[in-house]
Design an enzyme around this catalytic site. Sequence first.
Site, PDB file in Angstrom:
ATOM      1  N   GLU A  65       0.853  -1.205   0.000  1.00  0.00           N
ATOM      2  CA  GLU A  65       0.000   0.000   0.000  1.00  0.00           C
ATOM      3  C   GLU A  65       0.885   1.250   0.000  1.00  0.00           C
ATOM      4  O   GLU A  65       0.503   2.299  -0.527  1.00  0.00           O
ATOM      5  CB  GLU A  65      -0.944   0.013   1.216  1.00  0.00           C
ATOM      6  CG  GLU A  65      -1.939  -1.161   1.279  1.00  0.00           C
ATOM      7  CD  GLU A  65      -3.178  -0.999   0.385  1.00  0.00           C
ATOM      8  OE1 GLU A  65      -3.204  -0.116  -0.491  1.00  0.00           O
ATOM      9  OE2 GLU A  65      -4.129  -1.792   0.573  1.00  0.00           O
TER      10      GLU A  65
ATOM     11  N   LYS B 147      -2.168   9.651   1.611  1.00  0.00           N
ATOM     12  CA  LYS B 147      -3.556   9.185   1.674  1.00  0.00           C
ATOM     13  C   LYS B 147      -4.476  10.295   2.219  1.00  0.00           C
ATOM     14  O   LYS B 147      -5.530  10.574   1.664  1.00  0.00           O
ATOM     15  CB  LYS B 147      -3.666   7.933   2.549  1.00  0.00           C
ATOM     16  CG  LYS B 147      -5.126   7.542   2.750  1.00  0.00           C
ATOM     17  CD  LYS B 147      -5.379   6.149   3.196  1.00  0.00           C
ATOM     18  CE  LYS B 147      -6.884   5.897   3.231  1.00  0.00           C
ATOM     19  NZ  LYS B 147      -7.253   4.569   3.639  1.00  0.00           N
TER      20      LYS B 147
ATOM     21  N   HIS C 117      -8.599  -7.104  -5.343  1.00  0.00           N
ATOM     22  CA  HIS C 117      -9.699  -7.666  -4.540  1.00  0.00           C
ATOM     23  C   HIS C 117     -10.230  -8.947  -5.162  1.00  0.00           C
ATOM     24  O   HIS C 117     -10.613  -9.885  -4.459  1.00  0.00           O
ATOM     25  CB  HIS C 117     -10.841  -6.654  -4.400  1.00  0.00           C
ATOM     26  CG  HIS C 117     -10.616  -5.660  -3.299  1.00  0.00           C
ATOM     27  ND1 HIS C 117     -11.379  -4.531  -3.149  1.00  0.00           N
ATOM     28  CD2 HIS C 117      -9.709  -5.625  -2.287  1.00  0.00           C
ATOM     29  CE1 HIS C 117     -10.958  -3.845  -2.103  1.00  0.00           C
ATOM     30  NE2 HIS C 117      -9.942  -4.481  -1.561  1.00  0.00           N
TER      31      HIS C 117
ATOM     32  N   HIS D 139      -3.867  -9.255   2.024  1.00  0.00           N
ATOM     33  CA  HIS D 139      -4.460  -8.142   1.276  1.00  0.00           C
ATOM     34  C   HIS D 139      -3.413  -7.412   0.415  1.00  0.00           C
ATOM     35  O   HIS D 139      -3.584  -7.249  -0.797  1.00  0.00           O
ATOM     36  CB  HIS D 139      -5.127  -7.169   2.256  1.00  0.00           C
ATOM     37  CG  HIS D 139      -5.700  -5.961   1.593  1.00  0.00           C
ATOM     38  ND1 HIS D 139      -6.868  -5.988   0.880  1.00  0.00           N
ATOM     39  CD2 HIS D 139      -5.246  -4.680   1.505  1.00  0.00           C
ATOM     40  CE1 HIS D 139      -7.127  -4.787   0.397  1.00  0.00           C
ATOM     41  NE2 HIS D 139      -6.160  -3.973   0.764  1.00  0.00           N
TER      42      HIS D 139
HETATM   43  N1  NAD Z   1     -10.567   0.929   5.464  1.00  0.00           N
HETATM   44  C1  NAD Z   1      -9.613   1.110   4.568  1.00  0.00           C
HETATM   45  O1  NAD Z   1      -9.435   2.205   4.032  1.00  0.00           O
HETATM   46  C2  NAD Z   1      -8.710  -0.020   4.229  1.00  0.00           C
HETATM   47  C3  NAD Z   1      -7.540   0.199   3.473  1.00  0.00           C
HETATM   48  C4  NAD Z   1      -6.697  -0.874   3.222  1.00  0.00           C
HETATM   49  C5  NAD Z   1      -7.004  -2.124   3.706  1.00  0.00           C
HETATM   50  N2  NAD Z   1      -8.140  -2.314   4.422  1.00  0.00           N
HETATM   51  C6  NAD Z   1      -8.486  -3.638   4.964  1.00  0.00           C
HETATM   52  O2  NAD Z   1      -7.493  -4.006   5.905  1.00  0.00           O
HETATM   53  C7  NAD Z   1      -7.476  -5.435   6.004  1.00  0.00           C
HETATM   54  C8  NAD Z   1      -6.049  -5.930   5.986  1.00  0.00           C
HETATM   55  O3  NAD Z   1      -5.383  -5.386   7.108  1.00  0.00           O
HETATM   56  P1  NAD Z   1      -4.167  -6.164   7.795  1.00  0.00           P
HETATM   57  O4  NAD Z   1      -3.221  -6.601   6.768  1.00  0.00           O
HETATM   58  O5  NAD Z   1      -3.691  -5.306   8.910  1.00  0.00           O
HETATM   59  O6  NAD Z   1      -4.882  -7.496   8.295  1.00  0.00           O
HETATM   60  P2  NAD Z   1      -5.236  -8.113   9.727  1.00  0.00           P
HETATM   61  O7  NAD Z   1      -5.997  -7.188  10.568  1.00  0.00           O
HETATM   62  O8  NAD Z   1      -5.847  -9.429   9.409  1.00  0.00           O
HETATM   63  O9  NAD Z   1      -3.808  -8.335  10.418  1.00  0.00           O
HETATM   64  C9  NAD Z   1      -2.925  -9.272   9.878  1.00  0.00           C
HETATM   65  C10 NAD Z   1      -2.545 -10.338  10.912  1.00  0.00           C
HETATM   66  O10 NAD Z   1      -1.597  -9.773  11.823  1.00  0.00           O
HETATM   67  C11 NAD Z   1      -2.033  -9.995  13.176  1.00  0.00           C
HETATM   68  N3  NAD Z   1      -1.488  -8.879  13.926  1.00  0.00           N
HETATM   69  C12 NAD Z   1      -1.923  -7.617  13.955  1.00  0.00           C
HETATM   70  N4  NAD Z   1      -1.048  -6.839  14.624  1.00  0.00           N
HETATM   71  C13 NAD Z   1      -0.064  -7.635  15.056  1.00  0.00           C
HETATM   72  C14 NAD Z   1       1.140  -7.420  15.779  1.00  0.00           C
HETATM   73  N5  NAD Z   1       1.530  -6.182  16.146  1.00  0.00           N
HETATM   74  N6  NAD Z   1       1.918  -8.485  16.064  1.00  0.00           N
HETATM   75  C15 NAD Z   1       1.580  -9.727  15.627  1.00  0.00           C
HETATM   76  N7  NAD Z   1       0.473 -10.002  14.918  1.00  0.00           N
HETATM   77  C16 NAD Z   1      -0.332  -8.952  14.627  1.00  0.00           C
HETATM   78  C17 NAD Z   1      -3.539 -10.104  13.082  1.00  0.00           C
HETATM   79  O11 NAD Z   1      -4.064 -10.805  14.162  1.00  0.00           O
HETATM   80  C18 NAD Z   1      -3.705 -10.851  11.762  1.00  0.00           C
HETATM   81  O12 NAD Z   1      -3.533 -12.220  11.977  1.00  0.00           O
HETATM   82  C19 NAD Z   1      -8.299  -5.959   4.826  1.00  0.00           C
HETATM   83  O13 NAD Z   1      -9.527  -6.415   5.290  1.00  0.00           O
HETATM   84  C20 NAD Z   1      -8.477  -4.740   3.942  1.00  0.00           C
HETATM   85  O14 NAD Z   1      -9.660  -4.797   3.187  1.00  0.00           O
HETATM   86  C21 NAD Z   1      -8.978  -1.297   4.701  1.00  0.00           C
END
Ligand code: NAD
Length: 293
Positions: free
Chosen positions: A167, A203, A228, A243
């Site tokens: 990202e 952003k 997606h 993602h």
């Molecule tokens: N709202 C928006 O503008 C926007 C933008 C981009 C992505 N997203 C969404 O974000 C999601 C992806 O986010 P992500 O990659 O953070 O996924 P996630 O929340 O699933 O986190 C990834 C993994 O890391 C673990 N984790 C989190 N913090 C940790 C830490 N400090 N130490 C160890 N483990 C940790 C979580 O439990 C999970 O297993 C998707 O659903 C996507 O659609 C939303």
Amino acid sequence: MSKLYFESYQSINTLLKTLQYSSAYVLVDQNTKLHCYPLIAPFLPSHKLIEIKAGEVNKSIDSCIRIWEALSNDHADRQGLIINLGGGVITDIGGFCASTYKRGVQFINIPTTLLAQVDASAGGKTGIDFQQYKNQIGVFSEPEFVLIDNSFHRTLSNREKRSGFSEMLKHGLIADKDHWEALTHLDYEKIDLDTIKKSVAIKQAVVENDPTEKGHRKILNFGHTIGHAIESTLLGTENALLHGEAIAFGMLSEAFIAVKLNLLEEASFQQIQQVVEKYYGKLQIEKALRNKS
Ligand SMILES: NC(=O)c1ccc[n+]([C@@H]2O[C@H](COP(=O)([O-])OP(=O)(O)OC[C@H]3O[C@@H](n4cnc5c(N)ncnc54)[C@H](O)[C@@H]3O)[C@@H](O)[C@H]2O)c1
């Protein structure tokens, strides 16, 4: 627009004093409960914990029901506050549940993944996946503030860091050549706070001009239409992509289409391809689909 604080999680108590609320709830998944909650808990005021299962497959209506039930069973009122402590799944679903519980209660985001820090936690998009569609249900709703502390990265896997990094590459590609160039020489395992700040600022600038995505904000979706589709298709299979990994391949695919439509020079496409392959390798989509269970 929400205020972003780039500070130690230890300042949470002071920051929360700027808000008025009746009761606080901290939303975690099992990983952030294990790795992040113990760090910040001593600095939090009195609160209750709500836990959901980790992972994209749990950005679902079932998890919402669990969260709404926890709030309702505790008689949370309209002055309640939800503190989302986790990655993008937690900030997306926590923001959505907060914005719909009793027509909306306050929430704050404390993103703990690189991806959530540079992208998901800011900008006001909240929601869940529904049927086979990503982010099918949701609302635009801003957190009261976002607290970004990259010391949470210590327990994050390199694969998760690489996911967030894509990202950041996107932010560079859509708006800032220097940021892109700098990122192409960086080690995604060691991203510093200044580089995170730069990405979020890109952003925020886009969101500020078009908060509800009527036009220009769509630029932030670069790589996401195809990304997606790849992410949803492989979700729940042994070849599931994170993602950001899916978005990296989505950006490459969309850049390819742009060349075909004479919107992008071949040389620029080749540079994108080189960088995506350097960090993410190649996606063998046919093989991944063949193995789909
Ligand atoms: N709202 C928006 O503008 C926007 C933008 C981009 C992505 N997203 C969404 O974000 C999601 C992806 O986010 P992500 O990659 O953070 O996924 P996630 O929340 O699933 O986190 C990834 C993994 O890391 C673990 N984790 C989190 N913090 C940790 C830490 N400090 N130490 C160890 N483990 C940790 C979580 O439990 C999970 O297993 C998707 O659903 C996507 O659609 C939303």
